[in-house]
Design a protein around this motif. Structure first.
Motif, PDB file in Angstrom:
ATOM      1  N   GLN A  12       0.845  -1.195   0.000  1.00  0.00           N
ATOM      2  CA  GLN A  12       0.000   0.000   0.000  1.00  0.00           C
ATOM      3  C   GLN A  12       0.883   1.249   0.000  1.00  0.00           C
ATOM      4  O   GLN A  12       1.922   1.277   0.658  1.00  0.00           O
ATOM      5  CB  GLN A  12      -0.905   0.020   1.236  1.00  0.00           C
ATOM      6  CG  GLN A  12      -1.880  -1.131   1.290  1.00  0.00           C
ATOM      7  CD  GLN A  12      -2.718  -1.059   2.545  1.00  0.00           C
ATOM      8  OE1 GLN A  12      -3.774  -0.442   2.534  1.00  0.00           O
ATOM      9  NE2 GLN A  12      -2.240  -1.674   3.615  1.00  0.00           N
ATOM     10  N   PRO A  13       0.483   2.305  -0.713  1.00  0.00           N
ATOM     11  CA  PRO A  13       1.302   3.515  -0.777  1.00  0.00           C
ATOM     12  C   PRO A  13       1.383   4.235   0.566  1.00  0.00           C
ATOM     13  O   PRO A  13       0.404   4.285   1.312  1.00  0.00           O
ATOM     14  CB  PRO A  13       0.592   4.377  -1.823  1.00  0.00           C
ATOM     15  CG  PRO A  13      -0.793   3.850  -1.911  1.00  0.00           C
ATOM     16  CD  PRO A  13      -0.736   2.411  -1.511  1.00  0.00           C
ATOM     17  N   VAL A  14       2.570   4.761   0.858  1.00  0.00           N
ATOM     18  CA  VAL A  14       2.831   5.530   2.079  1.00  0.00           C
ATOM     19  C   VAL A  14       3.471   6.846   1.671  1.00  0.00           C
ATOM     20  O   VAL A  14       4.456   6.863   0.929  1.00  0.00           O
ATOM     21  CB  VAL A  14       3.771   4.767   3.043  1.00  0.00           C
ATOM     22  CG1 VAL A  14       4.146   5.629   4.233  1.00  0.00           C
ATOM     23  CG2 VAL A  14       3.153   3.454   3.487  1.00  0.00           C
ATOM     24  N   ARG A  15       2.883   7.940   2.147  1.00  0.00           N
ATOM     25  CA  ARG A  15       3.429   9.281   1.895  1.00  0.00           C
ATOM     26  C   ARG A  15       3.206  10.120   3.144  1.00  0.00           C
ATOM     27  O   ARG A  15       2.617   9.642   4.113  1.00  0.00           O
ATOM     28  CB  ARG A  15       2.785   9.907   0.667  1.00  0.00           C
ATOM     29  CG  ARG A  15       1.284   9.999   0.733  1.00  0.00           C
ATOM     30  CD  ARG A  15       0.618  10.607  -0.485  1.00  0.00           C
ATOM     31  NE  ARG A  15       1.031  10.050  -1.751  1.00  0.00           N
ATOM     32  CZ  ARG A  15       0.432   9.039  -2.389  1.00  0.00           C
ATOM     33  NH1 ARG A  15      -0.619   8.451  -1.836  1.00  0.00           N
ATOM     34  NH2 ARG A  15       0.855   8.611  -3.541  1.00  0.00           N
ATOM     35  N   ILE A  16       3.657  11.350   3.127  1.00  0.00           N
ATOM     36  CA  ILE A  16       3.444  12.249   4.263  1.00  0.00           C
ATOM     37  C   ILE A  16       1.952  12.306   4.575  1.00  0.00           C
ATOM     38  O   ILE A  16       1.129  12.458   3.677  1.00  0.00           O
ATOM     39  CB  ILE A  16       3.999  13.657   3.947  1.00  0.00           C
ATOM     40  CG1 ILE A  16       5.524  13.605   3.832  1.00  0.00           C
ATOM     41  CG2 ILE A  16       3.579  14.655   5.029  1.00  0.00           C
ATOM     42  CD1 ILE A  16       6.154  14.886   3.327  1.00  0.00           C
ATOM     43  N   GLY A  17       1.614  12.141   5.839  1.00  0.00           N
ATOM     44  CA  GLY A  17       0.230  12.186   6.280  1.00  0.00           C
ATOM     45  C   GLY A  17      -0.426  10.824   6.438  1.00  0.00           C
ATOM     46  O   GLY A  17      -1.488  10.714   7.051  1.00  0.00           O
ATOM     47  N   THR A  18       0.198   9.767   5.907  1.00  0.00           N
ATOM     48  CA  THR A  18      -0.354   8.418   6.042  1.00  0.00           C
ATOM     49  C   THR A  18      -0.216   7.946   7.487  1.00  0.00           C
ATOM     50  O   THR A  18       0.822   8.158   8.112  1.00  0.00           O
ATOM     51  CB  THR A  18       0.385   7.434   5.108  1.00  0.00           C
ATOM     52  OG1 THR A  18       0.273   7.885   3.762  1.00  0.00           O
ATOM     53  CG2 THR A  18      -0.180   6.032   5.219  1.00  0.00           C
ATOM     54  N   LEU A  19      -1.253   7.309   8.012  1.00  0.00           N
ATOM     55  CA  LEU A  19      -1.175   6.694   9.334  1.00  0.00           C
ATOM     56  C   LEU A  19      -0.687   5.262   9.166  1.00  0.00           C
ATOM     57  O   LEU A  19      -1.272   4.498   8.398  1.00  0.00           O
ATOM     58  CB  LEU A  19      -2.540   6.695  10.015  1.00  0.00           C
ATOM     59  CG  LEU A  19      -3.095   8.044  10.449  1.00  0.00           C
ATOM     60  CD1 LEU A  19      -4.485   7.876  11.047  1.00  0.00           C
ATOM     61  CD2 LEU A  19      -2.171   8.726  11.433  1.00  0.00           C
ATOM     62  N   VAL A  20       0.389   4.932   9.879  1.00  0.00           N
ATOM     63  CA  VAL A  20       0.962   3.587   9.796  1.00  0.00           C
ATOM     64  C   VAL A  20       1.123   2.992  11.184  1.00  0.00           C
ATOM     65  O   VAL A  20       1.345   3.708  12.159  1.00  0.00           O
ATOM     66  CB  VAL A  20       2.325   3.569   9.063  1.00  0.00           C
ATOM     67  CG1 VAL A  20       2.189   4.028   7.625  1.00  0.00           C
ATOM     68  CG2 VAL A  20       3.367   4.397   9.798  1.00  0.00           C
ATOM     69  N   ARG A  21       1.001   1.668  11.252  1.00  0.00           N
ATOM     70  CA  ARG A  21       1.272   0.935  12.487  1.00  0.00           C
ATOM     71  C   ARG A  21       2.682   0.375  12.383  1.00  0.00           C
ATOM     72  O   ARG A  21       3.039  -0.238  11.371  1.00  0.00           O
ATOM     73  CB  ARG A  21       0.273  -0.196  12.684  1.00  0.00           C
ATOM     74  CG  ARG A  21       0.535  -1.004  13.971  1.00  0.00           C
ATOM     75  CD  ARG A  21      -0.521  -2.060  14.246  1.00  0.00           C
ATOM     76  NE  ARG A  21      -1.834  -1.439  14.413  1.00  0.00           N
ATOM     77  CZ  ARG A  21      -2.851  -1.569  13.566  1.00  0.00           C
ATOM     78  NH1 ARG A  21      -2.735  -2.312  12.492  1.00  0.00           N
ATOM     79  NH2 ARG A  21      -3.998  -0.973  13.799  1.00  0.00           N
ATOM     80  N   VAL A  22       3.473   0.571  13.425  1.00  0.00           N
ATOM     81  CA  VAL A  22       4.830   0.021  13.474  1.00  0.00           C
ATOM     82  C   VAL A  22       4.712  -1.466  13.786  1.00  0.00           C
ATOM     83  O   VAL A  22       4.175  -1.855  14.826  1.00  0.00           O
ATOM     84  CB  VAL A  22       5.677   0.737  14.549  1.00  0.00           C
ATOM     85  CG1 VAL A  22       7.068   0.120  14.627  1.00  0.00           C
ATOM     86  CG2 VAL A  22       5.768   2.236  14.267  1.00  0.00           C
ATOM     87  N   THR A  23       5.189  -2.314  12.862  1.00  0.00           N
ATOM     88  CA  THR A  23       5.061  -3.765  13.029  1.00  0.00           C
ATOM     89  C   THR A  23       6.383  -4.449  13.370  1.00  0.00           C
ATOM     90  O   THR A  23       6.387  -5.619  13.744  1.00  0.00           O
ATOM     91  CB  THR A  23       4.482  -4.410  11.753  1.00  0.00           C
ATOM     92  OG1 THR A  23       5.338  -4.111  10.649  1.00  0.00           O
ATOM     93  CG2 THR A  23       3.068  -3.900  11.482  1.00  0.00           C
TER      94      THR A  23
END
Length: 92
Positions: A12-23
């Motif tokens: 999935q694309p990730v850019r500034i502002g994306t919410l991500v879970r640290v896995t």
């Protein structure tokens, strides 16, 4: 600032502002830290953060703050590789 982009562990694309879970947090990142710093960085595992930068090498940067009183604050930033994160919500 250049708008770099990367992906998460499932593409999935990730850019500034994306919410991500640290896995995942690599042991090489925390090994040289003092125990209190190590505990703080490891506390980021499983938590969700907003990406504030994607660098030219494709790492998505997130940050966590701890407030220890009125004038006491500390933070740690992590540069995440795709296999270390999962998108929770794409940013605008």
């Amino acid at each position: 600032m250049t708008d770099h982009m990367t992906t998460d562990s499932v593409g999935q694309p990730v850019r500034i502002g994306t919410l991500v879970r640290v896995t995942d947090i690599h042991e090489s990142i925390v090994a040289p830290l003092s125990q209190p710093e190590r505990d703080r960085v490891l506390s980021m595992l499983g938590e969700t953060f907003k990406v504030y930068e994607v660098d030219e090498w494709g790492q998505a940067w997130v940050e966590k703050w701890w407030h220890g009183g009125e004038d006491l604050a500390d933070s740690h930033s992590l540069g995440l590789e795709p296999q270390q994160m999962l998108v929770v919500q794409n940013g605008a």
